[in-house]
Design a protein around this motif. Structure first.
Motif, short mmCIF file in Angstrom:
data_model
loop_
_atom_site.label_atom_id
_atom_site.label_comp_id
_atom_site.label_asym_id
_atom_site.label_seq_id
_atom_site.Cartn_x
_atom_site.Cartn_y
_atom_site.Cartn_z
N THR A 48 -10.75 -11.02 4.38
CA THR A 48 -10.14 -9.93 3.61
C THR A 48 -10.90 -9.64 2.31
O THR A 48 -11.27 -10.56 1.59
CB THR A 48 -8.67 -10.29 3.28
N GLY A 98 -7.44 -5.37 3.59
CA GLY A 98 -7.57 -6.26 4.74
C GLY A 98 -7.40 -5.53 6.06
O GLY A 98 -7.99 -5.90 7.08
N SER A 99 -6.56 -4.47 6.05
CA SER A 99 -6.32 -3.74 7.31
C SER A 99 -7.59 -3.02 7.76
O SER A 99 -7.79 -2.80 8.95
CB SER A 99 -5.20 -2.71 7.12
N THR A 105 -0.36 -6.72 8.62
CA THR A 105 0.98 -6.25 8.25
C THR A 105 1.79 -5.80 9.48
O THR A 105 1.24 -5.62 10.58
CB THR A 105 0.86 -5.05 7.29
#
Ligand SMILES: Cc1cc2nc3c(=O)[nH]c(=O)nc-3n(C[C@H](O)[C@H](O)[C@H](O)COP(=O)(O)OP(=O)(O)OC[C@H]3O[C@@H](n4cnc5c(N)ncnc54)[C@H](O)[C@@H]3O)c2cc1C
Length: 380
Positions: free
Chosen positions: A125, A130-131, A366
């Motif tokens: 990350t 991070g996505s 998430t």
């Protein structure tokens, strides 16, 4: 409680439970309060064969699977999800080397990681999100000595205690002009690698989370993990199977704790001259907690069994991660409500369970990203 497991798995569960009752449960509240990671326990878990449960025996592992690893993590997280995420993330480094390393890399690193002599970490990350895995600012440049890496990672578990690190970074662009990621092993003591800011988290305390920084980190040619450009595959496979099943196991452990605390409290607490458990509304809350727990556990051990029989389980595990992390929040919140004012008193563990349940949601991806993975798989 109900059962999914064969006799060997039940035996493993009782061995881990006994160990956890001795070395984890009595200290879990203190680790949370002091935000202390008991890193000396890595060797204790290593001696019991519990690190790298899924690694074959020739590399120092137990030759079992993702299911046994989830059983172990559920037991630890029943009392301390904070320490469970430290163990789980160590295993991410183990899994990456085991699944993508060369024979020489496996022989060099896995026995030391499985014994707990080395503590592992995985730095993926970045501050840019991070996505958005593909958009990494960390650079991995090929040079005469091997690979030179520069960059900064955030929210990295074991940041300040890991001796053995795996990093991903950008190593050029592909023919479509998109960034390509590679993965590097950073051997212990490599100059230029350091830990930066240490986070003060709401939950999952008892694990260290922080920045890791690479400044002119020079790795040898043999430190490349997998092929050049395989970094995204390595990260997605490792986090998608080993990371998210681990966090789901924490959530199941938390939910088991939440049910057990609700049952205990409602039998002991007397109001209107009788135990709280006699009230229909309280019984309904306990039933909802038990149903959420059973559903999450069934989903988890079904998904790990699919991986253990050799199939890709990323969408299944994404579904479990979504369901179990959200259900653990509902469950701990219900137990707190059921306890009235006692629910918010720190002498009971349920408030800590709720904080841990909340912190599980972003870790490893998430809820929104989990839904995207599940929908993408159905719609494809
Ligand atoms: C306790 C903890 C431990 C961690 N340990 C590690 C570790 O060891 N190693 C590591 O590499 N990382 C680790 N992480 C990082 C974790 O993987 C990231 O936090 C996670 O991937 C989310 O990234 P982000 O925090 O940058 O959020 P962002 O990616 O910035 O997301 C912000 C919001 O945007 C939403 N969003 C993003 N993209 C989309 C989209 N396409 N569609 C809809 N919504 C979207 C997200 O769902 C979220 O609500 C850890 C995190 C925590 C909390």
């Amino acid at each position: 409680m109900f059962e999914f497991f064969n006799e060997d798995q039940k035996m493993l569960r009782s061995v881990v439970r006994e160990l956890v009752d001795k070395v984890v449960a009595p200290y879990a509240a203190e680790w949370d309060e002091k935000d202390h990671c008991p890193k000396e326990l890595f060797k204790v878990f290593g001696e019991q064969g519990l690190l790298g449960l899924f690694v074959s025996e020739e590399y120092g592992g137990a030759g079992l699977g993702l299911t046994e690893r989830a059983i172990m993590l559920e037991e630890v997280a029943r009392h301390s999800s904070g320490f469970a995420i430290a163990l789980m993330t160590h295993d991410l480094a183990v899994a990456a080397v085991y699944n993508f390393g060369t024979e020489a890399q496996k022989k060099a690193w896995l026995p030391k990681l499985c014994s707990g002599e080395l503590i592992g970490g995985l730095s993926v990350t970045e501050p840019t999100g991070g996505s958005d895995l593909g958009n990494q600012a960390t650079t991995i440049e090929k040079n005469d000595a091997g690979y030179l890496m520069n960059g900064r990672k955030v929210f990295i578990t074991n940041s300040h205690i890991a001796d053995f690190n795996i990093w991903t970074g950008t190593s050029g662009v592909n023919d479509k002009g998109r960034k390509m990621l590679s993965a590097l092993i950073i051997p212990p003591g490599t100059p230029g690698l350091s830990a930066g800011r240490k986070e003060n988290k709401l939950g999952l305390r008892g694990s260290v989370t922080g920045d890791t920084i690479a400044k002119d980190v020079q790795c040898g040619p043999d430190d490349l993990l997998g092929k050049e450009g395989a970094g995204a595959t390595i990260a997605l496979h490792t986090i998608g199977h080993f990371g998210r099943s681990g966090i789901s196991a924490f959530s199941v452990g938390i939910m088991r704790g939440s049910v057990e605390e609700a049952v205990k409290f409602s039998k002991e607490r007397i109001i209107y001259g009788k135990p709280l458990a006699k009230l229909a509304e309280i019984q309904a809350m306990i039933a909802e907690n038990q149903i959420d727990y059973e559903a999450a556990a069934a989903m988890l051990y079904n998904a790990t069994a699919i991986y253990d029989r050799g199939e890709d389980a990323i969408p299944r595990i994404a579904a479990v991660k979504y369901f179990s992390t959200e259900a653990a929040i509902r469950s701990t919140r219900r137990t707190m409500d059921l306890m009235g004012g006692y629910g918010v008193m720190n002498e009971y563990p349920v408030g800590r369970f709720l904080r841990d349940a909340l912190a599980n949601v972003p870790s490893g991806g998430t809820s929104q990203i989990m839904r995207i993975i599940v929908a993408g798989n159905i719609l494809k």
